[in-house]
Design a protein around this motif. Structure first.
Motif, PDB file in Angstrom:
ATOM      1  N   TYR A 143       0.838  -1.192   0.000  1.00  0.00           N
ATOM      2  CA  TYR A 143       0.000   0.000   0.000  1.00  0.00           C
ATOM      3  C   TYR A 143       0.878   1.248   0.000  1.00  0.00           C
ATOM      4  O   TYR A 143       1.849   1.322   0.757  1.00  0.00           O
ATOM      5  CB  TYR A 143      -0.897  -0.005   1.254  1.00  0.00           C
ATOM      6  CG  TYR A 143      -1.804   1.193   1.356  1.00  0.00           C
ATOM      7  CD1 TYR A 143      -2.909   1.319   0.529  1.00  0.00           C
ATOM      8  CD2 TYR A 143      -1.565   2.187   2.287  1.00  0.00           C
ATOM      9  CE1 TYR A 143      -3.754   2.412   0.606  1.00  0.00           C
ATOM     10  CE2 TYR A 143      -2.418   3.282   2.385  1.00  0.00           C
ATOM     11  CZ  TYR A 143      -3.493   3.388   1.554  1.00  0.00           C
ATOM     12  OH  TYR A 143      -4.331   4.470   1.634  1.00  0.00           O
ATOM     13  N   GLU A 144       0.549   2.198  -0.858  1.00  0.00           N
ATOM     14  CA  GLU A 144       1.220   3.495  -0.868  1.00  0.00           C
ATOM     15  C   GLU A 144       0.180   4.594  -0.786  1.00  0.00           C
ATOM     16  O   GLU A 144      -0.853   4.517  -1.447  1.00  0.00           O
ATOM     17  CB  GLU A 144       2.038   3.695  -2.154  1.00  0.00           C
ATOM     18  CG  GLU A 144       3.290   2.896  -2.172  1.00  0.00           C
ATOM     19  CD  GLU A 144       4.215   3.268  -3.312  1.00  0.00           C
ATOM     20  OE1 GLU A 144       5.429   3.146  -3.108  1.00  0.00           O
ATOM     21  OE2 GLU A 144       3.733   3.671  -4.394  1.00  0.00           O
ATOM     22  N   MET A 145       0.490   5.616   0.021  1.00  0.00           N
ATOM     23  CA  MET A 145      -0.397   6.770   0.139  1.00  0.00           C
ATOM     24  C   MET A 145       0.412   8.028  -0.126  1.00  0.00           C
ATOM     25  O   MET A 145       1.520   8.188   0.396  1.00  0.00           O
ATOM     26  CB  MET A 145      -1.016   6.856   1.532  1.00  0.00           C
ATOM     27  CG  MET A 145      -1.880   8.109   1.707  1.00  0.00           C
ATOM     28  SD  MET A 145      -2.468   8.319   3.388  1.00  0.00           S
ATOM     29  CE  MET A 145      -3.974   7.381   3.265  1.00  0.00           C
ATOM     30  N   ASP A 146      -0.149   8.893  -0.931  1.00  0.00           N
ATOM     31  CA  ASP A 146       0.446  10.200  -1.236  1.00  0.00           C
ATOM     32  C   ASP A 146      -0.639  11.256  -1.095  1.00  0.00           C
ATOM     33  O   ASP A 146      -1.629  11.222  -1.826  1.00  0.00           O
ATOM     34  CB  ASP A 146       1.015  10.220  -2.666  1.00  0.00           C
ATOM     35  CG  ASP A 146       2.145   9.239  -2.836  1.00  0.00           C
ATOM     36  OD1 ASP A 146       3.202   9.444  -2.217  1.00  0.00           O
ATOM     37  OD2 ASP A 146       1.969   8.251  -3.587  1.00  0.00           O
ATOM     38  N   THR A 147      -0.441  12.174  -0.146  1.00  0.00           N
ATOM     39  CA  THR A 147      -1.437  13.241   0.049  1.00  0.00           C
ATOM     40  C   THR A 147      -0.775  14.592  -0.090  1.00  0.00           C
ATOM     41  O   THR A 147       0.424  14.721  -0.060  1.00  0.00           O
ATOM     42  CB  THR A 147      -2.097  13.158   1.432  1.00  0.00           C
ATOM     43  OG1 THR A 147      -1.111  13.334   2.437  1.00  0.00           O
ATOM     44  CG2 THR A 147      -2.795  11.845   1.624  1.00  0.00           C
TER      45      THR A 147
END
Length: 147
Positions: A143-147
């Motif tokens: 899982y990767e998250m970029d905000t």
């Protein structure tokens, strides 16, 4: 900056580079990428069967489950889109895993230790990668998250 996921080979190369393990023999069973727009915000998820990963020796740079409190918190945060609100755990059907390992990489510009998640929830934005390996079922969740 998010990776341009466009095919099984590119995805595996990207994931392998991030988690420091060769996953070439793993099979991607599910993949989702919501990155888009001008800033490239979004998340990427892959579920892989990895029957060739047999022992802790394969996960020398990883930590044993359970996830840290910081990672449990961020994976349990609700995220909303045009389909409604859900957590990453709900959205991607990530089960609770007791026997396994995880790998965290903080890709945020303010990160001082890329493997330390203690400040993850103390910023205005998040850019991280998390891999979770279920040793009982030989399934890896990325899982990767970029905000």
């Amino acid at each position: 900056m998010p990776f341009n996921f466009n095919g099984d080979n590119n995805s595996k190369k990207h994931i392998s580079r991030i988690i420091e393990i060769d996953i070439e023999k793993c099979n991607i069973e599910m993949e989702s990428n919501t990155h888009g727009g001008f800033f490239g915000d979004g998340d990427y998820f892959a579920k892989m069967s990895c029957s060739d990963k047999e022992s802790h020796n394969d996960f020398y740079n990883w930590k044993e489950m359970p996830l840290s409190d910081s990672l449990k918190k961020v994976m349990g945060m609700s995220q909303c889109d045009d389909k409604g609100c859900s957590t990453a755990v709900e959205k991607y059907s990530i089960p609770e895993i007791d026997n396994g390992y995880y790998y965290f990489l903080d890709r945020h510009s303010e990160a001082t230790d890329k493997h330390d998640d203690t400040n993850l929830n103390n910023r205005y934005s998040m850019n991280f990668s998390l891999a979770i390996y279920d040793a009982d079922n030989k399934i890896m969740y990325f899982y990767e998250m970029d905000t």
